[in-house]
Design an enzyme around this catalytic site. Sequence first.
Site, PDB file in Angstrom:
ATOM      1  N   ASP A 259      -1.072  25.783  12.405  1.00  0.00           N
ATOM      2  CA  ASP A 259      -1.276  26.335  11.717  1.00  0.00           C
ATOM      3  C   ASP A 259      -2.684  27.302  11.674  1.00  0.00           C
ATOM      4  OD1 ASP A 259       0.871  24.943  10.701  1.00  0.00           O
ATOM      5  OD2 ASP A 259      -0.665  23.681   8.954  1.00  0.00           O
TER       6      ASP A 259
ATOM      7  N   ASP B 153       1.489  20.105  13.233  1.00  0.00           N
ATOM      8  CA  ASP B 153       1.736  20.092  12.112  1.00  0.00           C
ATOM      9  C   ASP B 153       2.705  19.697  11.287  1.00  0.00           C
ATOM     10  OD1 ASP B 153      -0.951  20.251  12.105  1.00  0.00           O
ATOM     11  OD2 ASP B 153      -1.541  21.129  10.258  1.00  0.00           O
TER      12      ASP B 153
ATOM     13  N   CYS C 188      -5.810  19.903  16.805  1.00  0.00           N
ATOM     14  CA  CYS C 188      -7.151  19.287  16.800  1.00  0.00           C
ATOM     15  C   CYS C 188      -7.528  18.157  16.241  1.00  0.00           C
ATOM     16  CB  CYS C 188      -7.208  20.014  15.424  1.00  0.00           C
ATOM     17  SG  CYS C 188      -6.715  21.803  15.395  1.00  0.00           S
TER      18      CYS C 188
ATOM     19  N   GLU D   1      -1.277  26.913   3.091  1.00  0.00           N
ATOM     20  CA  GLU D   1      -2.862  25.958   3.359  1.00  0.00           C
ATOM     21  C   GLU D   1      -3.790  26.532   2.567  1.00  0.00           C
ATOM     22  OE1 GLU D   1      -2.071  22.551   6.219  1.00  0.00           O
ATOM     23  OE2 GLU D   1      -3.360  24.077   6.587  1.00  0.00           O
TER      24      GLU D   1
ATOM     25  N   SER E 193      -4.986  21.705   3.872  1.00  0.00           N
ATOM     26  CA  SER E 193      -4.969  21.472   5.359  1.00  0.00           C
ATOM     27  C   SER E 193      -5.640  19.879   5.583  1.00  0.00           C
ATOM     28  CB  SER E 193      -5.763  22.073   5.769  1.00  0.00           C
ATOM     29  OG  SER E 193      -5.938  21.557   7.897  1.00  0.00           O
TER      30      SER E 193
END
Length: 553
Positions: A78, A120, A191, A442, A468
């Site tokens: 993403d 994600d 992340c 997002e 996000s």
Amino acid sequence: MKSDAVKCGMQQAPHRSLFHALGFTEEEMKKPLVGIVSSYNEIVPGHMNIDKIVNAVKMGVAMAGGVPVVFPAIAVCDGIAMGHVGMKYSLVTRDLIADSTECMALAHQFDALVMVPNCDKNVPGLLMAAARINVPTVFVSGGPMLAGHVKGKKTSLSSMFEAVGAYSAGKMSEEDVRDFEQHACPTCGSCSGMYTANSMNCLTEVLGMGLKGNGTIPAVYSERLALAKHAGMKVMEMLEKNIRPRDIMTEEAFYNALTVDMALGCSTNSMLHLPAIAHEAGVELNLEIANELSAKTPNLCHLAPAGHTYIEELNEAGGVYAVMNELNKKGLLRTECMTVTGKTVGENIAGCVNKNPEVIRPVENPYSQTGGIAVLKGNLAPEGAVVKRSAVAPEMMVHEGPARVFDCEEDAIAAIKGGQIIAGDVVVIRYEGPKGGPGMREMLNPTSAIAGMGLGSTVALITDGRFSGASRGASIGHVSPEAAVGGPIALVEEGDLIQVNIPANTLTVKVSEEEMAARREKWQPREPKVTTGYLARYASLVTDASRGAILKK
């Protein structure tokens, strides 16, 4: 064995010849066939280490008497897809992942599965597939990235996006941005904050589909390889006991997931994914329950972007099980739920102590008495909107300001960076929903630009797109119905007063019913932004625009 359908009997002689072409031995043909869904690729940082995880899973399966067979699943980064047409493809991959995994697993009659996701949409997509296929299944993710270090402080990807906004505002030099660029994302892995990937990996533990540490053990720790081996061994135990995903992902398990979601302060995207996963498991998860659970669930963690701690610190503090054990002190969990360990939730979390009350607040001293996510309703969002309450500044919990209306993300970013948005404004970005985008992008770039301009505690942002997990501030997304289907957000005009009241769970535009009705009479549907290809097909198939789900009837 389910795989006997492709291995045993005279009619399966052609099938066996193809297994022989793969190099299978007669001994292997007599053992359970375990599919390992590998999400490895070389473009997603959260997935570049998954080849090592998969090899460890294979070893675990083989040690426990199964035959491991790897097949792939796609995944989108993403972060790399953010801010351009690529983000239109992110959410839509969730259903594509679920569909393609279902096809592979059922076409080849695997006896059991080990899912190896990380980022994600990959995690919820494979959870949806697991519920559909319903053979014994264990999840083991690729693991979170370690936090970055810039100027003596820990940091992550969200700081990188905000650095770009700060540069546009003249508050950061090009050299400073380059410093962030080189050090914000120091290792492979998802992340490092409580963004969507880590939210969903943590909730996989809560649902009972992953082993202890699945959501928190860093990607670069050897402990994760051991976890993967145990996942491979555990799936064989599940096969022997015939424990299946739908035995685990029950209505009570989803209530647990929503409860822990509130305590952790997970990404608002969990409100898109949990109902879609539940639907595949035969559970109808009404988001009305979210506020009810939030009202009695304390928020115990302020992980980035809500605070300055990271997933590695949650892991050191005892991980997801320690959070669950804190919540269980108030009797907030359904502890009788079955899990992939073969034990109940209560048995799993017993003795999992909180090792750092600064990272995981005790239930007696939470960040707030209410949960990290709120569902808002009102004349602007009659079917609901979602906000990450734990990442909203106290002064923005109630906010009223004039609407600044944009019909796409790009126009809003240009206005923000151009200094056209001022303190008190409410930025409205519409026609970015599942059908209208299409793809429900997002809005991390706009929220980061607002934060970078120093407006994070004075400007709200509302969209029928989504946010996000890295977004912070008064960012309210998933507004439903979306503009493309005539939702009230399509009728908002420049300067309309919008009120956000998070404690009251309301989102309203101060326009009379008569005026809104008059505007609706004049409103015309827009031509689709995409008329060919996968996105166009997705937009035409979406049957629940509030969560971007292609729900099979």
